[in-house]
Design an enzyme around this catalytic site. Structure first.
Site, PDB file in Angstrom:
ATOM      1  N   CYS A 148     -47.831   9.910 -10.646  1.00  0.00           N
ATOM      2  CA  CYS A 148     -46.779  10.424  -9.784  1.00  0.00           C
ATOM      3  C   CYS A 148     -45.839  11.286 -10.627  1.00  0.00           C
ATOM      4  CB  CYS A 148     -46.015   9.271  -9.141  1.00  0.00           C
ATOM      5  SG  CYS A 148     -44.742   9.833  -8.005  1.00  0.00           S
ATOM      6  N   LYS A 156       8.801   8.751  -3.372  1.00  0.00           N
ATOM      7  CA  LYS A 156      10.106   8.572  -2.724  1.00  0.00           C
ATOM      8  C   LYS A 156      11.191   8.780  -3.768  1.00  0.00           C
ATOM      9  CE  LYS A 156       8.147   4.960   0.228  1.00  0.00           C
ATOM     10  NZ  LYS A 156       8.045   3.525   0.507  1.00  0.00           N
ATOM     11  N   SER A 167       7.736   8.328  10.239  1.00  0.00           N
ATOM     12  CA  SER A 167       6.481   8.705   9.596  1.00  0.00           C
ATOM     13  C   SER A 167       6.818   9.512   8.348  1.00  0.00           C
ATOM     14  CB  SER A 167       5.598   9.484  10.556  1.00  0.00           C
ATOM     15  OG  SER A 167       6.311  10.612  10.991  1.00  0.00           O
ATOM     16  N   GLU A 177      -9.087 -27.237  -2.740  1.00  0.00           N
ATOM     17  CA  GLU A 177      -7.906 -28.094  -2.740  1.00  0.00           C
ATOM     18  C   GLU A 177      -6.925 -27.631  -1.660  1.00  0.00           C
ATOM     19  OE1 GLU A 177      -4.429 -29.460  -5.845  1.00  0.00           O
ATOM     20  OE2 GLU A 177      -6.173 -28.378  -6.618  1.00  0.00           O
ATOM     21  N   CYS A 201     -43.516   3.531  -5.046  1.00  0.00           N
ATOM     22  CA  CYS A 201     -44.741   4.311  -5.097  1.00  0.00           C
ATOM     23  C   CYS A 201     -45.660   3.641  -6.096  1.00  0.00           C
ATOM     24  CB  CYS A 201     -44.416   5.730  -5.555  1.00  0.00           C
ATOM     25  SG  CYS A 201     -45.877   6.634  -6.051  1.00  0.00           S
ATOM     26  N   ASP A 207      -7.682 -26.061   1.061  1.00  0.00           N
ATOM     27  CA  ASP A 207      -8.230 -26.442   2.365  1.00  0.00           C
ATOM     28  C   ASP A 207      -8.004 -27.921   2.659  1.00  0.00           C
ATOM     29  OD1 ASP A 207      -9.025 -23.867   2.746  1.00  0.00           O
ATOM     30  OD2 ASP A 207     -11.099 -24.205   2.114  1.00  0.00           O
ATOM     31  N   LYS A 251      -0.414   4.738  -0.824  1.00  0.00           N
ATOM     32  CA  LYS A 251      -0.259   4.856   0.616  1.00  0.00           C
ATOM     33  C   LYS A 251      -1.363   4.012   1.240  1.00  0.00           C
ATOM     34  CE  LYS A 251       0.595   8.063   4.380  1.00  0.00           C
ATOM     35  NZ  LYS A 251      -0.132   7.305   5.400  1.00  0.00           N
TER      36      LYS A 251
HETATM   37  S1  IVH Z   1       7.319   4.507   3.685  1.00  0.00           S
HETATM   38  C1  IVH Z   1      10.647   6.238   5.952  1.00  0.00           C
HETATM   39  N1  IVH Z   1       5.519   3.703   1.982  1.00  0.00           N
HETATM   40  O1  IVH Z   1       2.311   5.624   6.154  1.00  0.00           O
HETATM   41  C2  IVH Z   1       9.387   6.009   5.228  1.00  0.00           C
HETATM   42  N2  IVH Z   1       4.840   4.195   4.198  1.00  0.00           N
HETATM   43  O2  IVH Z   1       2.460   8.241   7.330  1.00  0.00           O
HETATM   44  C3  IVH Z   1       8.406   5.274   6.046  1.00  0.00           C
HETATM   45  N3  IVH Z   1       2.447   3.821   4.604  1.00  0.00           N
HETATM   46  O3  IVH Z   1       3.893   4.587   9.081  1.00  0.00           O
HETATM   47  C4  IVH Z   1       7.169   4.852   5.390  1.00  0.00           C
HETATM   48  N4  IVH Z   1       1.966   3.103   2.598  1.00  0.00           N
HETATM   49  O4  IVH Z   1       2.444   2.915   7.850  1.00  0.00           O
HETATM   50  C5  IVH Z   1       5.765   4.097   3.237  1.00  0.00           C
HETATM   51  N5  IVH Z   1       4.031   2.947   0.353  1.00  0.00           N
HETATM   52  C6  IVH Z   1       4.281   3.339   1.626  1.00  0.00           C
HETATM   53  C7  IVH Z   1       3.274   3.401   2.602  1.00  0.00           C
HETATM   54  C8  IVH Z   1       3.587   3.855   3.886  1.00  0.00           C
HETATM   55  C9  IVH Z   1       1.490   3.352   3.805  1.00  0.00           C
HETATM   56  C10 IVH Z   1       2.233   4.235   6.017  1.00  0.00           C
HETATM   57  C11 IVH Z   1       3.212   3.668   6.982  1.00  0.00           C
HETATM   58  C12 IVH Z   1       3.783   4.841   7.711  1.00  0.00           C
HETATM   59  C13 IVH Z   1       2.780   5.901   7.449  1.00  0.00           C
HETATM   60  C14 IVH Z   1       3.415   7.267   7.519  1.00  0.00           C
END
Ligand code: IVH
Length: 700
Positions: A441, A299, A81, A34, A435, A36, A124
């Site tokens: 065997c 976090k 990162s 649908e 086999c 599509d 992650k």
């Molecule tokens: S937070 C300031 N949350 O991991 C915090 N990153 O190793 C910035 N990533 O470049 C990232 N899952 O591409 C955050 N739940 C998640 C994530 C995540 C994957 C990646 C992201 C970042 C890299 C850092």
């Protein structure tokens, strides 16, 4: 014109809604077909009336020209990162197994001056980080992370990803930058690779490369073909700044209401122990998740707490990536052996230079089957990538072609079993080679013996897995006929060796008596099984495709073992219920000299059964009819119904085929009923069955 414009708007609205329900709510309400159809209608409408086209239409991929390269984008806020934490296998408690995570929590507690903290715990994602910039709710730019300050403009490609809305829902702020990861779901990668291989194209190596490679395509039409998903995990620039909620967990909820996909795996945790429990929970389910993750991210939840901890270099001090042990590693393929499974299946096995994969030393990995070896073109001497996903047996994922030494040769399946020397055969249309050694065997012997002794086969009471292990391991039994030569002394000696090997049991007079009693009973049970029936014997041989009901049919049809052994595939196929595959298996089984010898040895050991002439055509009103029973009957059991039908001359078969005359279906019938309907075979319900039985004096 107005009507057409209204229709276009309606189609766009319905497609956007469908995308939202599918990608964000994970609760689609229309079928793919649908969707599509709606998309095609909108495409046609916009093509015929270009003035109706909108830059944010769900048909966005249409007519986008390939690019010559990617423009640079300077990020309004740097894309950072994360600091990494690892699992240290040798730790004696969780604090020492996860030292970086323990430090992370301790430091946050110290700097915030309190012990109760709230964390956001998230997967992650293993894909490509992107920044999506929405102005007044419309997607205006998408950029890769690049070096964190400057990335590449991949807007045209990102616009083809259905999981990413071109327009936000609800009331978005003036400017909203969303950060998240573009990932390629595992299923999408597999489907893509199947198609690529079928078309002789290059498969994608893994989901991460799949996501990154797809977004870096110069032609957005190529990106549009790739199965991509997106998960939001954070913010960039937001205007007005106070539009955003004050904690990570609420930010994610907010993004979801704006129409952005957020992983259902995100959670809130309150302590180091809860963070580790989250890590372990997700690690355990990693293989089952629809997309790849390479760890979890912890976090601090409150934005105020995050601000107090701040940043070091390019990583926040308020977050930690707790990484899973690497699932893939490179090593050298030193040899390819074959392993014989309990059913004779021959599996090529890679012998590897030892390598740590996901925290475990791997020296062997499966290559699945000959086709897989050919597909990988794996050769002894190659450098290969090995993967361990969850509890799955390690496997060779691919070969690194650039590292192939000179002089390698393609691998071929051996023609004969390394365990018993019998031929290895692969039937037409089958992936698995087997086999043909069957009973001789050693790899298959234990399983074969266990089946031979089982209750519905030769019914040797007391001969179970442990006894068979001992008899085979210590060399008392090679083939089934050896069972009939066992003496009480043999069994007692075997048991002593088995117990000694297990490091148990002092030799006492009482233990000796118990062992002797056990051995006498087993010898008697084996002796009793000498007197059997042809159908039990045929079932006991463990011929593939020959279950109890087929064994019964064969016994009846051929009357004697010799007649069956002399039958060719064509005459085997004359038996109702026996198709070409089963006929081939049976013929091959009896053609194998080892199996003939084993049967001769059984006879010599005194195993006997009544034999007769092949059964003449049955008499009775249902003579010549083949019946299949399925489901539960109320007035009698299926077995009773079968017996009564047989008394009327019918043959009762186990599975539905073109030769089936009719199927009797009780309550909750299984796939047999569906199969009958598919083949247009007559189906009787219980009332009809009872009526017919009554008519012929067989009423229950
Ligand atoms: S937070 C300031 N949350 O991991 C915090 N990153 O190793 C910035 N990533 O470049 C990232 N899952 O591409 C955050 N739940 C998640 C994530 C995540 C994957 C990646 C992201 C970042 C890299 C850092």
């Amino acid at each position: 014109m107005d009507a057409l414009a209204a229709r276009a708007a309606e189609l766009r609205r319905r497609l956007e809604e469908a995308n939202y329900r599918y990608y964000v709510l994970d609760d689609p309400d229309i079928a793919d077909a649908e969707y599509d159809a709606l998309l095609r209608e909108l495409q046609a409408l916009e093509a015929a009336h270009p003035e109706l086209a909108r830059p944010d239409s769900p048909t966005r991929t249409v007519g986008i020209a390939p690019q010559s390269g990617f423009a640079e984008v300077r990020h309004a806020l740097p894309m950072l990162s994360l600091a990494n934490g690892y699992e240290h296998e040798d730790g004696h408690d969780d604090a020492s197994r996860f030292p970086e995570a323990a430090d992370f929590v301790r430091r946050a507690q110290a700097e915030l001056g309190r012990s109760e903290l709230v964390f956001s715990a998230e997967p992650k994602f293993d894909g490509l980080a992107i920044n999506l910039r929405y102005e007044r709710g419309a997607l205006v730019q998408a950029a890769t992370r690049g070096d964190g300050s400057v990335g590449e403009d991949v807007t045209a490609n990102v616009r083809t990803i259905r999981a990413i809305p071109l327009r936000l829902r609800g009331t978005p702020p003036e400017v909203l930058e969303v950060r998240g990861e573009v990932v390629m779901p595992k299923a999408g990668l597999e489907a893509f690779n199947r198609r690529a291989l079928a078309h002789g194209e290059k498969p994608l190596a893994n989901p991460r490369n799949g996501a990154a490679g797809s977004l870096r395509q110069l032609d957005p039409k190529v990106t549009a073909q790739r199965p991509l998903a997106f998960f939001a995990y954070g913010l960039g620039e937001v205007q007005p700044a106070d539009a955003a909620p004050p904690s990570q967990s609420r930010i994610l909820q907010w993004l979801r209401t704006l129409g952005l996909p957020v992983s259902p795996e995100v959670a809130v945790a309150h302590s180091f122990a809860e963070l580790i429990a989250y890590y372990r929970g997700l690690a355990a389910r990693r293989a089952q998740l629809p997309y790849d993750i390479d760890g979890v991210v912890f976090k601090l939840d409150a934005v105020a707490d995050q601000e107090r901890l701040g940043y070091v270099a390019r990583a926040p001090r308020w977050a930690l990536a707790q990484k899973f042990p690497a699932e893939e590693q490179e090593t050298v393929l030193e040899a390819i052996d074959v392993q014989i499974g309990r059913t004779g299946a021959v599996t090529p096995v890679a012998r590897l230079r030892p390598v740590q994969v996901a925290g475990v030393t791997v020296t062997n990995a499966t290559l699945h089957n000959a086709d897989q070896v050919a597909r990988l073109d794996a050769r002894v001497g190659d450098t290969v990538i090995v993967r361990r996903a969850g509890d799955v047996i390690p496997e060779v994922v691919r070969v690194v072609p650039d590292r192939r030494p000179p002089g390698t040769r393609p691998w071929h399946m051996p023609t004969h079993c390394p365990e018993c020397g019998s031929r290895i055969e692969r039937l037409d249309g089958e992936v698995v080679a087997r086999c043909t050694g069957g009973l001789v065997c050693p790899a298959q012997r234990k399983q074969a013996l266990l089946h031979f002794a089982s209750r519905r086969a030769m019914d040797i009471v007391g001969l179970g897995e442990r006894q068979i292990d001992g008899l085979v391991d210590f060399g008392y039994v090679h083939g089934i006929a050896d069972l009939y030569r066992l003496t009480v002394a043999d069994l007692v000696a075997m048991k002593q060796r088995q117990d000694a090997a297990a490091g148990s049991v002092p030799e006492t007079v009482k233990a000796g008596k118990v062992a002797t009693r056990w051995a006498e009973n087993l010898v008697a049970a084996i002796a009793r099984s000498r007197s059997t029936t042809l159908e039990r014997l045929l079932y006991a041989l463990g011929i593939r495709e020959v279950g109890e009901s087929t064994a019964k049919l064969l016994a009846r049809q051929f009357g004697s073992l010799q007649a069956l052994m002399d039958a060719d595939e064509a005459s085997l196929q004359q038996v109702p219920d026996i198709g070409p595959v089963a006929a081939t298996r049976i013929a091959h089984f009896f053609a194998e000299p080892h199996n003939r010898e084993a049967l001769a040895a059984l006879r010599k050991a005194g195993v006997h059964w009544p034999e007769g002439a092949p059964q003449r055509a049955a008499q009775g009103p249902l003579a010549g009819k083949t019946v299949v029973l399925t489901g539960t009957l109320a007035a009698l059991t299926r077995e009773q119904a079968g017996e009564r039908l047989e008394a009327l001359g019918a043959k009762v078969a186990g599975s539905v085929s073109k030769k089936t005359s009719f199927v009797v279906a009780g309550a909750d019938p299984g796939s047999k009923l569906a199969r009958a309907q598919e083949l247009g075979i007559e189906v009787w319900d219980e009332a009809r069955l009872l009526h017919e039985l009554r008519r012929h004096g067989q009423a229950p």
